[in-house]
Structure formats: C-alpha cells, structure tokens
Design a protein around this motif. Structure first.
Motif, PDB file in Angstrom:
ATOM      1  N   ASN A 110       0.828  -1.213   0.000  1.00 48.49           N
ATOM      2  CA  ASN A 110       0.000   0.000   0.000  1.00 48.49           C
ATOM      3  C   ASN A 110       0.861   1.262   0.000  1.00 48.49           C
ATOM      4  OD1 ASN A 110      -2.549  -1.363   0.110  1.00 48.49           O
ATOM      5  ND2 ASN A 110      -2.070  -1.879   2.227  1.00 48.49           N
ATOM      6  N   GLY A 111       1.886   1.228  -0.821  1.00 42.43           N
ATOM      7  CA  GLY A 111       2.724   2.412  -0.983  1.00 42.43           C
ATOM      8  C   GLY A 111       3.789   2.607   0.073  1.00 42.43           C
ATOM      9  N   ARG A 112       3.836   1.740   1.072  1.00 40.52           N
ATOM     10  CA  ARG A 112       4.827   1.904   2.126  1.00 40.52           C
ATOM     11  C   ARG A 112       5.905   0.834   1.991  1.00 40.52           C
ATOM     12  NH1 ARG A 112       5.577   0.844   7.754  1.00 40.52           N
ATOM     13  NH2 ARG A 112       4.000  -0.788   7.723  1.00 40.52           N
ATOM     14  N   ARG A 113       7.151   1.252   1.989  1.00 40.18           N
ATOM     15  CA  ARG A 113       8.242   0.286   1.859  1.00 40.18           C
ATOM     16  C   ARG A 113       8.304  -0.591   3.103  1.00 40.18           C
ATOM     17  NH1 ARG A 113      13.973   0.838  -0.490  1.00 40.18           N
ATOM     18  NH2 ARG A 113      14.711  -1.306  -0.237  1.00 40.18           N
ATOM     19  N   ILE A 114       8.329  -1.895   2.876  1.00 34.51           N
ATOM     20  CA  ILE A 114       8.415  -2.830   3.997  1.00 34.51           C
ATOM     21  C   ILE A 114       9.849  -3.308   4.095  1.00 34.51           C
ATOM     22  CG2 ILE A 114       7.589  -5.031   4.942  1.00 34.51           C
ATOM     23  CD1 ILE A 114       5.419  -2.819   4.740  1.00 34.51           C
ATOM     24  N   ARG A 115      10.442  -3.088   5.234  1.00 32.02           N
ATOM     25  CA  ARG A 115      11.813  -3.540   5.434  1.00 32.02           C
ATOM     26  C   ARG A 115      11.788  -4.819   6.255  1.00 32.02           C
ATOM     27  NH1 ARG A 115      15.443   0.033   3.299  1.00 32.02           N
ATOM     28  NH2 ARG A 115      14.552   2.086   2.967  1.00 32.02           N
ATOM     29  N   MET A 116      12.021  -5.923   5.562  1.00 33.17           N
ATOM     30  CA  MET A 116      12.036  -7.209   6.266  1.00 33.17           C
ATOM     31  C   MET A 116      13.274  -7.304   7.152  1.00 33.17           C
ATOM     32  SD  MET A 116       9.253  -8.613   5.459  1.00 33.17           S
ATOM     33  CE  MET A 116       9.489 -10.226   6.214  1.00 33.17           C
ATOM     34  N   LEU A 117      14.327  -6.560   6.782  1.00 33.20           N
ATOM     35  CA  LEU A 117      15.573  -6.572   7.555  1.00 33.20           C
ATOM     36  C   LEU A 117      15.901  -5.122   7.944  1.00 33.20           C
ATOM     37  CD1 LEU A 117      17.667  -8.958   5.254  1.00 33.20           C
ATOM     38  CD2 LEU A 117      16.578  -9.567   7.419  1.00 33.20           C
ATOM     39  N   PRO A 118      15.227  -4.622   9.009  1.00 31.56           N
ATOM     40  CA  PRO A 118      15.443  -3.206   9.350  1.00 31.56           C
ATOM     41  C   PRO A 118      16.895  -2.896   9.693  1.00 31.56           C
ATOM     42  CG  PRO A 118      14.003  -4.289  10.965  1.00 31.56           C
ATOM     43  CD  PRO A 118      14.202  -5.250   9.836  1.00 31.56           C
ATOM     44  N   LEU A 119      17.639  -3.879  10.169  1.00 31.86           N
ATOM     45  CA  LEU A 119      19.064  -3.652  10.461  1.00 31.86           C
ATOM     46  C   LEU A 119      19.927  -4.410   9.451  1.00 31.86           C
ATOM     47  CD1 LEU A 119      19.141  -3.913  14.371  1.00 31.86           C
ATOM     48  CD2 LEU A 119      18.886  -1.868  12.966  1.00 31.86           C
ATOM     49  N   GLY A 120      19.403  -4.548   8.260  1.00 32.21           N
ATOM     50  CA  GLY A 120      20.153  -5.261   7.231  1.00 32.21           C
ATOM     51  C   GLY A 120      20.440  -6.687   7.662  1.00 32.21           C
ATOM     52  N   VAL A 121      21.592  -7.185   7.256  1.00 30.57           N
ATOM     53  CA  VAL A 121      21.905  -8.588   7.576  1.00 30.57           C
ATOM     54  C   VAL A 121      22.175  -8.783   9.071  1.00 30.57           C
ATOM     55  CG1 VAL A 121      22.782  -9.104   5.272  1.00 30.57           C
ATOM     56  CG2 VAL A 121      24.378  -8.324   7.026  1.00 30.57           C
ATOM     57  N   PHE A 122      22.245  -7.677   9.813  1.00 30.05           N
ATOM     58  CA  PHE A 122      22.470  -7.785  11.263  1.00 30.05           C
ATOM     59  C   PHE A 122      21.158  -7.866  12.052  1.00 30.05           C
ATOM     60  CE2 PHE A 122      25.968  -5.316   9.413  1.00 30.05           C
ATOM     61  CZ  PHE A 122      26.982  -6.252   9.596  1.00 30.05           C
ATOM     62  N   THR A 123      20.045  -7.864  11.345  1.00 28.72           N
ATOM     63  CA  THR A 123      18.745  -7.964  12.018  1.00 28.72           C
ATOM     64  C   THR A 123      18.655  -9.305  12.759  1.00 28.72           C
ATOM     65  OG1 THR A 123      17.806  -6.684  10.200  1.00 28.72           O
ATOM     66  CG2 THR A 123      16.251  -7.830  11.630  1.00 28.72           C
ATOM     67  N   PRO A 124      18.391  -9.263  14.084  1.00 26.46           N
ATOM     68  CA  PRO A 124      18.342 -10.515  14.841  1.00 26.46           C
ATOM     69  C   PRO A 124      17.264 -11.472  14.314  1.00 26.46           C
ATOM     70  CG  PRO A 124      18.210  -8.588  16.300  1.00 26.46           C
ATOM     71  CD  PRO A 124      18.128  -8.080  14.899  1.00 26.46           C
ATOM     72  N   SER A 125      17.532 -12.768  14.439  1.00 27.18           N
ATOM     73  CA  SER A 125      16.603 -13.778  13.921  1.00 27.18           C
ATOM     74  C   SER A 125      15.203 -13.619  14.504  1.00 27.18           C
ATOM     75  CB  SER A 125      17.102 -15.185  14.258  1.00 27.18           C
ATOM     76  OG  SER A 125      18.354 -15.392  13.664  1.00 27.18           O
ATOM     77  N   SER A 126      15.117 -13.252  15.805  1.00 29.63           N
ATOM     78  CA  SER A 126      13.788 -13.130  16.415  1.00 29.63           C
ATOM     79  C   SER A 126      12.983 -12.008  15.747  1.00 29.63           C
ATOM     80  CB  SER A 126      13.916 -12.874  17.914  1.00 29.63           C
ATOM     81  OG  SER A 126      14.675 -11.701  18.130  1.00 29.63           O
ATOM     82  N   TRP A 127      13.653 -10.924  15.387  1.00 29.67           N
ATOM     83  CA  TRP A 127      12.955  -9.834  14.661  1.00 29.67           C
ATOM     84  C   TRP A 127      12.525 -10.330  13.301  1.00 29.67           C
ATOM     85  CZ3 TRP A 127      15.374  -4.295  14.985  1.00 29.67           C
ATOM     86  CH2 TRP A 127      15.674  -4.006  16.329  1.00 29.67           C
ATOM     87  N   GLN A 128      13.428 -11.087  12.658  1.00 29.38           N
ATOM     88  CA  GLN A 128      13.112 -11.604  11.324  1.00 29.38           C
ATOM     89  C   GLN A 128      11.851 -12.457  11.382  1.00 29.38           C
ATOM     90  OE1 GLN A 128      16.340 -13.470   9.205  1.00 29.38           O
ATOM     91  NE2 GLN A 128      17.857 -12.026   9.953  1.00 29.38           N
ATOM     92  N   HIS A 129      11.782 -13.340  12.406  1.00 28.39           N
ATOM     93  CA  HIS A 129      10.622 -14.237  12.517  1.00 28.39           C
ATOM     94  C   HIS A 129       9.337 -13.435  12.714  1.00 28.39           C
ATOM     95  CE1 HIS A 129      13.628 -17.478  14.001  1.00 28.39           C
ATOM     96  NE2 HIS A 129      13.646 -17.336  12.694  1.00 28.39           N
ATOM     97  N   ARG A 130       9.433 -12.411  13.557  1.00 29.15           N
ATOM     98  CA  ARG A 130       8.250 -11.593  13.828  1.00 29.15           C
ATOM     99  C   ARG A 130       7.759 -10.910  12.547  1.00 29.15           C
ATOM    100  NH1 ARG A 130       9.697  -7.440  17.974  1.00 29.15           N
ATOM    101  NH2 ARG A 130      11.179  -9.033  18.592  1.00 29.15           N
ATOM    102  N   ARG A 131       8.696 -10.416  11.766  1.00 29.49           N
ATOM    103  CA  ARG A 131       8.315  -9.717  10.538  1.00 29.49           C
ATOM    104  C   ARG A 131       7.785 -10.689   9.484  1.00 29.49           C
ATOM    105  NH1 ARG A 131       9.705  -4.588  11.268  1.00 29.49           N
ATOM    106  NH2 ARG A 131       9.617  -3.876   9.121  1.00 29.49           N
ATOM    107  N   VAL A 132       8.356 -11.894   9.475  1.00 29.60           N
ATOM    108  CA  VAL A 132       7.857 -12.900   8.536  1.00 29.60           C
ATOM    109  C   VAL A 132       6.394 -13.210   8.860  1.00 29.60           C
ATOM    110  CG1 VAL A 132       8.032 -15.339   7.870  1.00 29.60           C
ATOM    111  CG2 VAL A 132      10.082 -13.914   7.940  1.00 29.60           C
ATOM    112  N   GLN A 133       6.082 -13.313  10.178  1.00 26.77           N
ATOM    113  CA  GLN A 133       4.692 -13.592  10.568  1.00 26.77           C
ATOM    114  C   GLN A 133       3.783 -12.436  10.173  1.00 26.77           C
ATOM    115  OE1 GLN A 133       4.829 -14.468  14.740  1.00 26.77           O
ATOM    116  NE2 GLN A 133       5.343 -16.617  14.387  1.00 26.77           N
ATOM    117  N   ARG A 134       4.264 -11.230  10.462  1.00 29.03           N
ATOM    118  CA  ARG A 134       3.438 -10.047  10.222  1.00 29.03           C
ATOM    119  C   ARG A 134       3.157  -9.845   8.729  1.00 29.03           C
ATOM    120  NH1 ARG A 134       5.270  -4.221  12.423  1.00 29.03           N
ATOM    121  NH2 ARG A 134       3.660  -2.979  11.423  1.00 29.03           N
TER     122      ARG A 134
END
Ligand SMILES: [Zn+2]
Length: 172
Positions: A110-134
């Motif tokens: 909807n026009g908003r950029r979604i960053r699956m890796l807000p901290l790039g490749v340093f994004t912690p796995s737990s954040w990654q999982h949460r974003r994958v669910q969302r």
C-alpha cells in the motif's frame, strides 16, 4: 545476454531503488521482463522494488562492497557467534559479480516500503521471525510468484528476506 541499466525510478512498472552506494541497478533484460510479468500477477497493493543486480568486482562499487563485506563479517562474528556457518551465504557475493541474473528485491505494501531486515543482515533472527509472521501474506505472494516465474530464492533465511534470487537458466 543483454544488460539493462536502471536508475532510481519506475521502469515499465518496476520500481528501482539501487542499494547505497550504487546509483544504478544492472540486470539481464530477461530478468526485467520477468519482474514485469510478476508485478502484473501480484495483488495491486504489492509493488516490487529492484534493489541490486550485477556489480562487477573490478569496479568502484565492487571495491566498496568488498570492504563492507570485510567489516560486516567482523561485526557479524561478534554479534552472532553461533551463526558463523551462515557467513558464506550472507557475505558471499551470491552471483552479483557474475552476471545480471542474480538480484535482490524488496517491496512496498500500500505504498509503504516494507523492510524485512530493518538492520540489514544484522537484524536478529527473532525480529526476522516476527516480521515474517506479520507480512506472511505479501511475502508468500512474492516468493511463490518468483518461483513460478523461474527464480530460485536463496536458501539462507536472512538472504531470503533480502529477497536474493537467481534466475534459473532455461534448459534447452
Ligand atoms: Zn543478493
């Protein structure tokens, strides 16, 4: 193989936003047309963004990437001592220095950029999982569509969220 060089902007329906410090994304012309047909198959609220393609090693950009990689590996080792086995996948060039069939994509919802890796490749796995669910629904649409159109999505989880994919050469 024919290269197309794309600056930031919209090219026949495909958004291009080169990853810093790149100014252009170079891809094989076939890749661009595949992305265009994928975009046409996606629900209208999802917009693909092409962020990275071919980056020759013997170029200023290739040199900068190599330095980032060296620094990045050092940081990653300290942050994630138990994820050493992922270093080759995450910091390898993954074909970007080979030709224009290895790309990274991202997306807008909807026009908003979604960053699956807000901290790039340093994004912690737990954040990654949460974003994958969302964002499971748009992400699945994109990954399924890429695969259906002949791309192979990277097997490493972090790289798959960078949406690194390779166009599988057509077998003759
Ligand atoms: Zn990549």
């Amino acid at each position: 193989m024919r290269f197309v060089t794309l600056g930031r902007g919209i090219h026949d329906g495909i958004q291009v936003r080169p990853r810093w410090p790149a100014r252009h994304v170079r891809v094989d012309a076939v890749v661009l047309s595949k992305l265009q047909s994928i975009q046409a198959q996606l629900p209208s609220e999802i917009t693909l963004i092409l962020t990275r393609g071919y980056e020759p090693r013997a170029s200023h950009l290739g040199f900068v990437r190599m330095w980032f990689r060296t620094l990045g590996i050092g940081v990653f080792r300290r942050l994630y001592p138990d994820r050493q086995h992922e270093i080759a996948d995450i910091f390898g060039s993954n074909g970007h220095d080979v030709d224009g069939t290895h790309i990274d994509v991202s997306f807008c919802l909807n026009g908003r950029r979604i960053r699956m890796l807000p901290l790039g490749v340093f994004t912690p796995s737990s954040w990654q999982h949460r974003r994958v669910q969302r964002y499971a629904s748009p992400l699945n649409f994109i990954l399924t569509s890429l695969k259906r159109n002949g791309f192979r999505v990277h097997h490493n989880e972090t790289e798959s969220l960078q949406i690194h994919c390779d166009l599988i050469p057509a077998t003759k």
